[in-house]
Motif scaffolding. Structure first.
Motif, PDB file in Angstrom:
ATOM      1  N   THR A   1      17.730  31.104  55.180  1.00  0.00           N
ATOM      2  CA  THR A   1      18.531  29.329  55.783  1.00  0.00           C
ATOM      3  C   THR A   1      20.156  29.575  56.043  1.00  0.00           C
ATOM      4  O   THR A   1      20.492  29.506  55.069  1.00  0.00           O
ATOM      5  CB  THR A   1      17.458  28.557  55.462  1.00  0.00           C
ATOM      6  OG1 THR A   1      16.265  28.579  55.755  1.00  0.00           O
ATOM      7  CG2 THR A   1      18.441  26.813  55.597  1.00  0.00           C
TER       8      THR A   1
ATOM      9  N   GLN B   1      17.076  23.938  59.670  1.00  0.00           N
ATOM     10  CA  GLN B   1      16.690  25.322  59.901  1.00  0.00           C
ATOM     11  C   GLN B   1      16.281  26.876  59.471  1.00  0.00           C
ATOM     12  O   GLN B   1      17.478  26.955  60.258  1.00  0.00           O
ATOM     13  CB  GLN B   1      16.037  25.449  61.841  1.00  0.00           C
ATOM     14  CG  GLN B   1      15.701  24.492  62.154  1.00  0.00           C
ATOM     15  CD  GLN B   1      14.301  23.452  61.835  1.00  0.00           C
ATOM     16  OE1 GLN B   1      13.309  24.488  61.872  1.00  0.00           O
ATOM     17  NE2 GLN B   1      13.955  22.052  61.084  1.00  0.00           N
ATOM     18  N   PRO B   2      15.381  27.479  59.480  1.00  0.00           N
ATOM     19  CA  PRO B   2      15.959  29.443  59.168  1.00  0.00           C
ATOM     20  C   PRO B   2      15.735  29.645  60.314  1.00  0.00           C
ATOM     21  O   PRO B   2      15.752  29.615  61.348  1.00  0.00           O
ATOM     22  CB  PRO B   2      14.511  29.360  58.370  1.00  0.00           C
ATOM     23  CG  PRO B   2      13.820  28.940  58.737  1.00  0.00           C
ATOM     24  CD  PRO B   2      13.521  27.346  59.005  1.00  0.00           C
TER      25      PRO B   2
END
Length: 196
Positions: free
Chosen positions: A93, A99-100
């Motif tokens: 991330t 969000q990764p």
């Protein structure tokens, strides 16, 4: 209640107590030892990651065996698999992102049955490590920092020494459950890494 009757009840209670203690502390000594050897070794396998190089960013994954006996693991899809970023074991991330990264997954064709080099034995109280290098296609999506978690599933772990694992055992493991082979989840704590 007479003295004799009271004495008999005390004798019976005392004998019952003695049998209970004897059966609990003496008889299970050997059976508990055997039971412990058959217990799930995954419960006492710890996985930790740390950054060991900045350029290229390299993460060292270490598996610690806290079991009182040796374990043997199949490297495929384990924390010691150096292909971790491309097979979905590494969650990265970027700093400041919720969000990764969506990393492309590669379908690897693994040799089966695996060669002995793909099995790793870790003695009691010992550890094994592997270096996971983040390639340019990953680092190009990052700035200075990122958070990394290594997680997945152990596919094959045995509470046996490596030389006890036969080709027949590996082939049968895909077809039917083996009481000496274990599977289960692993996950590390989040690690902040620096990208050059």
């Amino acid at each position: 209640m007479s003295f004799v009757h009271s004495l008999n009840i005390r004798s019976i209670l005392g004998l019952s107590l003695f049998i209970t203690f004897a059966s609990f502390f003496l008889w299970p000594a050997t059976s508990m030892e055997n039971l412990g050897h058959k217990s799930n070794p995954i419960d006492r396998l710890r996985v930790a990651i740390k950054q060991t190089k900045i350029s290229p960013p390299t993460i060292t994954s270490t598996v610690f065996n806290d079991n009182p006996y040796p374990v043997t693991i199949l490297v495929y899809n384990s924390p010691l698999d150096t292909a971790a970023p491309t097979i979905g074991l590494l969650t990265i991330t970027p700093d400041g992102s919720a969000q990764p990264l969506e990393l492309p997954r590669i379908q690897l064709r693994r040799e089966w049955p695996p060669k002995t080099e793909s099995l790793v034995q870790i003695g009691p109280g010992e550890s094994q490590s592997a270096e996971i290098v983040l390639k340019e296609f990953i680092t190009s999506q990052l700035e200075k920092k990122a958070s990394v978690v290594l997680k997945g599933n152990w596919h094959m772990v045995w509470n046996k020494q490596k030389d006890e694992i036969t080709v027949e055992m590996l082939e049968q493991a895909q077809q039917q459950p083996n009481p000496d082979m274990f599977t289960g989840a692993f996950s590390t704590e989040s690690l902040e890494i620096t990208v050059a």
